[in-house]
Structure formats: structure tokens, C-alpha cells
Design an enzyme around this catalytic site. Structure first.
Site, PDB file in Angstrom:
ATOM      1  N   CYS A  93       0.520  -1.380  -0.357  1.00 52.28           N
ATOM      2  CA  CYS A  93       0.119  -0.048  -0.062  1.00 52.28           C
ATOM      3  C   CYS A  93       1.425   1.027   0.072  1.00 52.28           C
ATOM      4  O   CYS A  93       1.317   2.151   0.870  1.00 52.28           O
ATOM      5  CB  CYS A  93      -0.946   0.228   1.470  1.00 52.28           C
ATOM      6  SG  CYS A  93      -2.332   1.820   1.313  1.00 52.28           S
ATOM      7  N   CYS A 152      -0.333   3.601   2.235  1.00 51.80           N
ATOM      8  CA  CYS A 152      -0.258   3.791   3.944  1.00 51.80           C
ATOM      9  C   CYS A 152       1.201   4.352   3.774  1.00 51.80           C
ATOM     10  O   CYS A 152       1.562   4.881   5.136  1.00 51.80           O
ATOM     11  CB  CYS A 152      -0.627   2.403   4.325  1.00 51.80           C
ATOM     12  SG  CYS A 152      -1.929   1.791   3.017  1.00 51.80           S
ATOM     13  N   ASP A 153       1.961   3.428   2.970  1.00 52.42           N
ATOM     14  CA  ASP A 153       3.479   3.335   3.733  1.00 52.42           C
ATOM     15  C   ASP A 153       4.612   3.685   3.187  1.00 52.42           C
ATOM     16  O   ASP A 153       5.632   3.804   3.320  1.00 52.42           O
ATOM     17  CB  ASP A 153       4.047   1.825   3.491  1.00 52.42           C
ATOM     18  CG  ASP A 153       3.193   1.172   4.398  1.00 52.42           C
ATOM     19  OD1 ASP A 153       2.790   1.870   5.748  1.00 52.42           O
ATOM     20  OD2 ASP A 153       2.686   0.009   4.443  1.00 52.42           O
TER      21      ASP A 153
END
Ligand code: NDP
Length: 309
Positions: free
Chosen positions: A135, A138-139
């Protein structure tokens, strides 16, 4: 008889439980194989409103669970192995947990999520959360000004590579065929971005490093040449599988298995059955959007119960 049964324990499931419990529906929530869902494999969550200094995925899901239990949700550890969903308005549904326990329920909220596809390399598992991610939204932030690899040739890969190109120094996009499957417009964006290098016909041999990813060994599947790319991040974007297998032949789904809901609602094709979170969302796939549809599902279930009591 149970008024409301929630299947799944990610942000969608727990949010549905919080709303259902506070509406006095006394929900039962079945956690599934991975209590807490996909977020339990994420290290830091920095984009969920309400956590100004960030929070780890597992801690956030622990808090979701506590909040659901605080209002009286009956949380069961187990996996739903079969469902017998009724087609008639007002009739109850049967849910079977771990092949033995039977639950009869007036409404069902499905929040079974989706699972990112992985290549299946042992090194991928080893570096999960230490450089390997599925992701970018997200990261990606943790790889600011660094070099990363993105694997995949579809719209997700194009989107993630473009997203990461704004944060990272350099993005290598590994495409296993000689062309990308992504839409032309998204491919154009990739090709026009200076710090994205597309490597066609390349596959991953191994992800290398000590405690964290430090490089990736790749192989050209035409020339069979191998080379090492120095990167600190390895992002998978080879698709997701919605966890909807048990609903096949009962609920309407698209060709890839995402549950179809009626516009602007969580209603499925069957009365009293609602779908929320990534099991019905192939587009946004965020914790906050999953939580939002979990809330919607509980409100839709409450309305359904009021009309069928
Ligand atoms: P797709 O299934 O469309 O693409 C998956 C990609 O990963 C393909 O290029 C495939 O290669 C590659 N792949 C699969 N397995 C491997 C493997 N083992 N090793 C290397 N490469 C692999 O998935 P997406 O997640 O990209 O998209 C899913 C759906 O969501 C699509 O309908 C897409 O259009 C949509 N979507 C739309 C977006 C948007 O419009 N903004 C953004 C993201 C997704 P190959 O081509 O060789 O099979």
C-alpha cells in the site's frame, strides 16, 4: 435470535459494531482468520484522522475492538465457513462458524475485506513492514527521498508508481510482460514522469537486506540476465482478492468478486444483507472509507430491522 451479525474485524466491521451496539442491536461480530484485518500488517498509520502523532496498525485495531466491546458487541474468534442467506424480506439468515457453530440472524453485515496479492517469495514475508508493503498510500511517506521498486503493470501499479514518484527519489516499475495492462492515460502519466523507470519483462528473484530491504535482485525473463537494484522499498501492486468466496452464487458480485451494493447504500441484492469495506470497494480501499461504509451498513441494518419487526 440475533438481530445483527457482522462478519469481519477490520475498520468496517468494528465501526459497524460500534454503531449497531449503540443502537441497541446487540451485534455479534465474527473476527475471521486475521483479527483486525489488513491493518494489523501495517506499521504506522498516519492518515487516520484523530491520531495526530500516528498509531501502529495493530494498536489502532485493538482500540477499535475495545470500543466495539464497550457498547456490548459479542466478539467471537472464528471464521465463517458457510452462509445460507434468505431471499425473502423479513426471513432470517444462517451463518456457520468453523464448520460447526450455527448463528441465526435477522441481518448480516459483510466486512470481510480484501487481501493484497503477493508474489509468494520467502523474502517478501521476511521484510513485511521492513521495506515490503502492498500500500503506497499507507507506507510511501516512510520512503521519502529514497529509491523504491513497484511491481505490477495494471492501474494500481501505475497509480502507486506515480504517487511514489512525488515522494521518492526514484521509482523502478517492474512489469513482467513487454507491455503494461494499465489504461493508456495512466501509462502516459508513468512514461512522462522523469523519476520513474519502467523495466519491461522483469521479474523479482529475491528481496535482499539484513533487517530491512536494501536491494532487489531482478531477472529479465527474455534475456535471462539478472541484476541488483539498490532500493529501500518494495511495493506490490499486483492486485487484490476480495474475501467473498463464501458468498458466491448467493450475492451479486463483479467479475473479480467485489460485492455489488445499490448506489449510495450498503444494500446487497438480498434483503437484510449489507456489505461494507474493501469487500465491496475496489477503488478507495482506505481504513477511513471502510469505517465510513461500516457505519452506513449499521444504519441501513437498523432501518431494515425497524421496517421488519
Ligand atoms: P490488475 O489485475 O488490473 O493488474 C495486476 C497487474 O499485476 C498486471 O499487470 C499483472 O501482470 C501483474 N501481476 C499479477 N501477478 C503478478 C506476478 N506474480 N508478478 C508480477 N506481476 C504480476 O490489478 P490492479 O490492482 O492494477 O487493478 C484492479 C482493478 O482496479 C482494475 O480493474 C483497475 O482498472 C482498477 N483500478 C483503477 C484505478 C483507477 O482507475 N484510478 C486505480 C487502481 C485500480 P499481467 O499484465 O502480466 O497479468
Amino acid at each position: 435470535m440475533i438481530e445483527c451479525t457482522i462478519i469481519g474485524s477490520g475498520p468496517a466491521g468494528y465501526t459497524a459494531a460500534i454503531y449497531a451496539a449503540r443502537a441497541n442491536m446487540k451485534p455479534t461480530l465474527i473476527q475471521g482468520m486475521q483479527p483486525g484485518g489488513q491493518l494489523t500488517t501495517t506499521n504506522d498509520v498516519e492518515n487516520y484522522p484523530g491520531y495526530p502523532t500516528g498509531i501502529t496498525g495493530p494498536k489502532m485495531m485493538e482500540d477499535f475492538l475495545k470500543q466495539a466491546e464497550r457498547f456490548g458487541t459479542n466478539v467471537i474468534f472464528g471464521t465463517v465457513t458457510k452462509v445460507e442467506l434468505s431471499k425473502k424480506e423479513g426471513e432470517s439468515h444462517k451463518i456457520i462458524v468453523d464448520n460447526k457453530k450455527e448463528i441465526i440472524t435477522k441481518t448480516v453485515i459483510i466486512s470481510t475485506g480484501a487481501s493484497a496479492k503477493y508474489l509468494g517469495l520467502p523474502s517478501e514475508t521476511k521484510f513485511m513492514g521492513s521495506g515490503v508493503s502492498a500500500c503506497a498510500v499507507c507506507d510511501g511517506f516512510f520512503f521519502k527521498n529514497q529509491d523504491v521498486v513497484v511491481v505490477g503493470g495494471g492501474d494500481s501499479a501505475a497509480e502507486e508508481a506515480t504517487y511514489l514518484s512525488n515522494l521518492c527519489n526514484k521509482v523502478y516499475l517492474l512489469v513482467r510482460k513487454k507491455e503494461m495492462r494499465a489504461s493508456k492515460i495512466m501509462q502516459k502519466r508513468v512514461f512522462e514522469t522523469k523519476n520513474i523507470e519502467v523495466l519491461f519483462n522483469y521479474e523479482t528473484v529475491e528481496i535482499l537486506g539484513d533487517n530491512r530491504v536494501s536491494s532487489v535482485k531482478v531477472k529479465n525473463n527474455v534475456s535471462l540476465d539478472e541484476k541488483i537494484i539498490e532500493v529501500t522499498g518494495f511495493f506490490l501492486a499486483i492486485g487484490h482478492n476480495p474475501n467473498t468466496e463464501i458468498f458466491k452464487n448467493q450475492l451479486d458480485m463483479d467479475e473479480t468478486g467485489y460485492l455489488i451494493t445499490k448506489p449510495d447504500s450498503t444494500l446487497t441484492n438480498l434483503p437484510g444483507v449489507f456489505a461494507s469495506g474493501d469487500a465491496q470497494d475496489s477503488v478507495y480501499r482506505q481504513a477511513i472509507t471502510a469505517a465510513g461504509t461500516g457505519c452506513m451498513a449499521a444504519l441501513d441494518a437498523e432501518r431494515y430491522l425497524a421496517n421488519n419487526s
